[in-house]
Scaffold this motif. Structure first.
Motif, PDB file in Angstrom:
ATOM      1  N   GLN A   1      19.692   0.626  31.606  1.00 55.97           N
ATOM      2  CA  GLN A   1      19.074  -0.409  31.229  1.00 55.97           C
ATOM      3  C   GLN A   1      19.457  -0.762  30.001  1.00 55.97           C
ATOM      4  OE1 GLN A   1      14.901   0.929  30.979  1.00 55.97           O
ATOM      5  NE2 GLN A   1      14.923   1.653  32.906  1.00 55.97           N
ATOM      6  N   GLU A   2      19.104  -1.769  29.363  1.00 54.87           N
ATOM      7  CA  GLU A   2      19.614  -2.188  27.899  1.00 54.87           C
ATOM      8  C   GLU A   2      18.749  -1.249  27.136  1.00 54.87           C
ATOM      9  OE1 GLU A   2      21.541  -4.938  26.662  1.00 54.87           O
ATOM     10  OE2 GLU A   2      22.151  -4.877  28.616  1.00 54.87           O
ATOM     11  N   GLY A   3      19.911  -0.965  26.021  1.00 53.55           N
ATOM     12  CA  GLY A   3      19.243   0.074  25.116  1.00 53.55           C
ATOM     13  C   GLY A   3      19.158  -0.535  23.601  1.00 53.55           C
ATOM     14  N   ASP A   4      19.109   0.337  22.695  1.00 53.32           N
ATOM     15  CA  ASP A   4      19.128  -0.146  21.339  1.00 53.32           C
ATOM     16  C   ASP A   4      20.132   0.841  20.579  1.00 53.32           C
ATOM     17  OD1 ASP A   4      18.447  -0.856  18.679  1.00 53.32           O
ATOM     18  OD2 ASP A   4      16.460  -1.212  18.901  1.00 53.32           O
ATOM     19  N   GLY A   5      21.138   0.366  20.393  1.00 51.60           N
ATOM     20  CA  GLY A   5      22.145   1.404  19.845  1.00 51.60           C
ATOM     21  C   GLY A   5      21.801   1.750  18.305  1.00 51.60           C
TER      22      GLY A   5
ATOM     23  N   ASN B   1      29.805  15.940  10.969  1.00 50.97           N
ATOM     24  CA  ASN B   1      30.384  14.559  11.638  1.00 50.97           C
ATOM     25  C   ASN B   1      29.929  14.788  13.425  1.00 50.97           C
ATOM     26  OD1 ASN B   1      32.489  15.481   9.558  1.00 50.97           O
ATOM     27  ND2 ASN B   1      32.461  13.290  10.016  1.00 50.97           N
ATOM     28  N   LEU B   2      28.977  16.126  13.720  1.00 47.66           N
ATOM     29  CA  LEU B   2      28.738  15.985  15.041  1.00 47.66           C
ATOM     30  C   LEU B   2      27.290  16.081  15.365  1.00 47.66           C
ATOM     31  CD1 LEU B   2      30.752  19.505  15.772  1.00 47.66           C
ATOM     32  CD2 LEU B   2      31.332  17.265  16.841  1.00 47.66           C
ATOM     33  N   ARG B   3      26.907  15.307  16.283  1.00 46.46           N
ATOM     34  CA  ARG B   3      25.502  14.909  16.772  1.00 46.46           C
ATOM     35  C   ARG B   3      25.231  15.622  18.149  1.00 46.46           C
ATOM     36  NH1 ARG B   3      26.198  13.584  12.260  1.00 46.46           N
ATOM     37  NH2 ARG B   3      24.997  11.843  11.033  1.00 46.46           N
ATOM     38  N   PHE B   4      24.565  16.769  18.380  1.00 52.05           N
ATOM     39  CA  PHE B   4      24.129  17.301  19.705  1.00 52.05           C
ATOM     40  C   PHE B   4      22.949  16.773  20.025  1.00 52.05           C
ATOM     41  CE2 PHE B   4      27.549  20.132  18.270  1.00 52.05           C
ATOM     42  CZ  PHE B   4      28.386  20.595  19.554  1.00 52.05           C
ATOM     43  N   VAL B   5      22.846  15.800  20.885  1.00 48.24           N
ATOM     44  CA  VAL B   5      21.615  15.207  20.928  1.00 48.24           C
ATOM     45  C   VAL B   5      20.775  15.695  22.191  1.00 48.24           C
ATOM     46  CG1 VAL B   5      22.320  13.148  19.820  1.00 48.24           C
ATOM     47  CG2 VAL B   5      22.496  13.050  22.246  1.00 48.24           C
ATOM     48  N   GLY B   6      21.395  16.607  23.128  1.00 46.94           N
ATOM     49  CA  GLY B   6      20.820  17.075  24.320  1.00 46.94           C
ATOM     50  C   GLY B   6      20.875  16.358  25.428  1.00 46.94           C
ATOM     51  N   TYR B   7      20.015  16.548  26.353  1.00 46.71           N
ATOM     52  CA  TYR B   7      20.273  15.934  27.660  1.00 46.71           C
ATOM     53  C   TYR B   7      19.358  14.504  27.473  1.00 46.71           C
ATOM     54  CZ  TYR B   7      18.794  14.405  32.390  1.00 46.71           C
ATOM     55  OH  TYR B   7      18.468  13.655  33.561  1.00 46.71           O
ATOM     56  N   LEU B   8      19.780  13.445  27.885  1.00 43.99           N
ATOM     57  CA  LEU B   8      19.258  12.215  28.045  1.00 43.99           C
ATOM     58  C   LEU B   8      18.968  11.729  29.359  1.00 43.99           C
ATOM     59  CD1 LEU B   8      21.109  10.524  25.028  1.00 43.99           C
ATOM     60  CD2 LEU B   8      18.915  11.791  24.798  1.00 43.99           C
ATOM     61  N   ALA B   9      17.805  11.270  29.639  1.00 43.96           N
ATOM     62  CA  ALA B   9      17.645  11.003  31.175  1.00 43.96           C
ATOM     63  C   ALA B   9      18.212   9.368  31.361  1.00 43.96           C
ATOM     64  CB  ALA B   9      15.895  10.935  31.452  1.00 43.96           C
ATOM     65  N   ARG B  10      18.487   9.303  32.396  1.00 44.94           N
ATOM     66  CA  ARG B  10      18.955   7.561  32.696  1.00 44.94           C
ATOM     67  C   ARG B  10      17.757   6.801  32.153  1.00 44.94           C
ATOM     68  NH1 ARG B  10      22.453   8.018  38.221  1.00 44.94           N
ATOM     69  NH2 ARG B  10      24.100   9.365  37.544  1.00 44.94           N
ATOM     70  N   GLY B  11      18.282   5.454  31.757  1.00 45.38           N
ATOM     71  CA  GLY B  11      17.162   4.726  31.352  1.00 45.38           C
ATOM     72  C   GLY B  11      17.506   4.297  29.799  1.00 45.38           C
ATOM     73  N   PHE B  12      16.456   3.783  29.152  1.00 43.44           N
ATOM     74  CA  PHE B  12      16.572   3.154  27.835  1.00 43.44           C
ATOM     75  C   PHE B  12      17.265   4.105  26.848  1.00 43.44           C
ATOM     76  CE2 PHE B  12      15.168   2.231  23.818  1.00 43.44           C
ATOM     77  CZ  PHE B  12      15.314   0.759  23.577  1.00 43.44           C
TER      78      PHE B  12
END
Length: 285
Positions: A187-191, A263-274
């Motif tokens: 889906q469209e997200g918000d970078g 300089n690193l970002r571990f953001v974890g698991y992101l479900a598909r979608g927004f």
């Protein structure tokens, strides 16, 4: 056509095999086929859609993320399947499911296919480092050749994998069928908002990795690339790693050793979608 997929892994375990199975099942159902999945039971609560059956399982030594179906429980379940109930057995993994699928297909008199998902030659050493890497490679090549030549057909996700199996001496018929990505999943997200949530300035260059954080993915190479860029042309480079897996702690230690913590970002698991779409949009590459 009625198809039975047998696998030693499926959701809630997140990896490429689970994702491929869900994608192919959905597409096959859209084409009018019936697809049943038999896979391990996991300790965490799971709400399955119709047509997914779970088999009692136990922990896998050296690999706490995975589960092994109890062979006797699986055998009792498969013994209930009658001739004519399924037209095709599609195995997804080369462990308990492989041998159970072969026996079932022979009893029912139907073809047994298998998808060769994983390049085990570069995989097992990371989880069972009890033998030298060269020995593991020889073992996995022989093991793969023997298993693949037991089947009526093979599905491989890439031409490169097909060529590897041919070099192993596999002579079973193979078809290259890449796992597609459903466009509706992105889906469209918000970078911009994603960057703000993770403390990334709008003008900072950002690299993104999305996937299982596993040793065989060679993510350490990306950290070293980011370190080289930081020390040369892009001092404010950011590397986002989206996913979970057994290599995360080691990668965090590597990042600290390289002086990359900022300089690193571990953001974890992101479900598909927004949210996943936002992560992709936040990146430059």
């Amino acid at each position: 056509m009625n198809i039975l997929m047998l696998s030693d892994v499926y959701f809630p375990r997140v990896n490429g095999v689970s994702t491929s199975m869900r994608t192919f099942r959905s597409e096959l159902q859209t084409l009018g086929h019936e697809v049943t999945i038999i896979a391990p039971h996991y300790p965490q609560p799971t709400v399955d859609e119709p047509g997914i059956e779970r088999i009692a399982s136990r922990r896998v030594l050296f690999d706490p993320e995975d589960r092994m179906m109890r062979p006797r429980v699986l055998a009792r379940r498969l013994a209930l399947i009658q001739p004519g109930q399924f037209d095709l057995i599609h195995v997804q993994t080369p462990f308990v499911a492989h041998y159970a699928g072969l026996r079932l297909a022979q009893r029912l008199g139907v073809p047994c296919l298998e998808t060769y998902h994983t390049f085990f030659e570069e995989y097992l050493f990371h989880y069972l480092p009890v033998l030298p890497k060269g020995v593991w490679r020889a073992i996995t090549r022989r093991f793969a050749r023997h298993q693949c030549n037991q089947l009526d057909g093979l599905v491989v996700p890439s031409q490169a994998m097909r060529e590897i199996l041919l070099r192993y001496g596999v002579d079973t018929r193979m078809r290259v069928i890449p796992t597609g990505m459903p466009t509706g999943s992105f889906q469209e997200g918000d970078g911009a908002a994603f960057r703000a949530r993770h403390g990334i300035h709008p003008d900072q260059p950002v690299l993104v990795f999305v996937g299982r954080v596993a040793f065989e993915k060679n993510i350490g190479f990306l950290l070293r690339v980011a370190d080289e860029l930081r020390r040369t042309t892009h001092p404010d480079i950011v590397l986002i790693i989206a996913g979970e897996g057994p290599a995360k702690n080691r990668l965090q230690r590597l990042g600290d050793a390289l002086g990359l913590a900022a300089n690193l970002r571990f953001v974890g698991y992101l479900a598909r979608g927004f949210e996943l779409g936002s992560c992709y949009q936040a990146g430059d590459a």
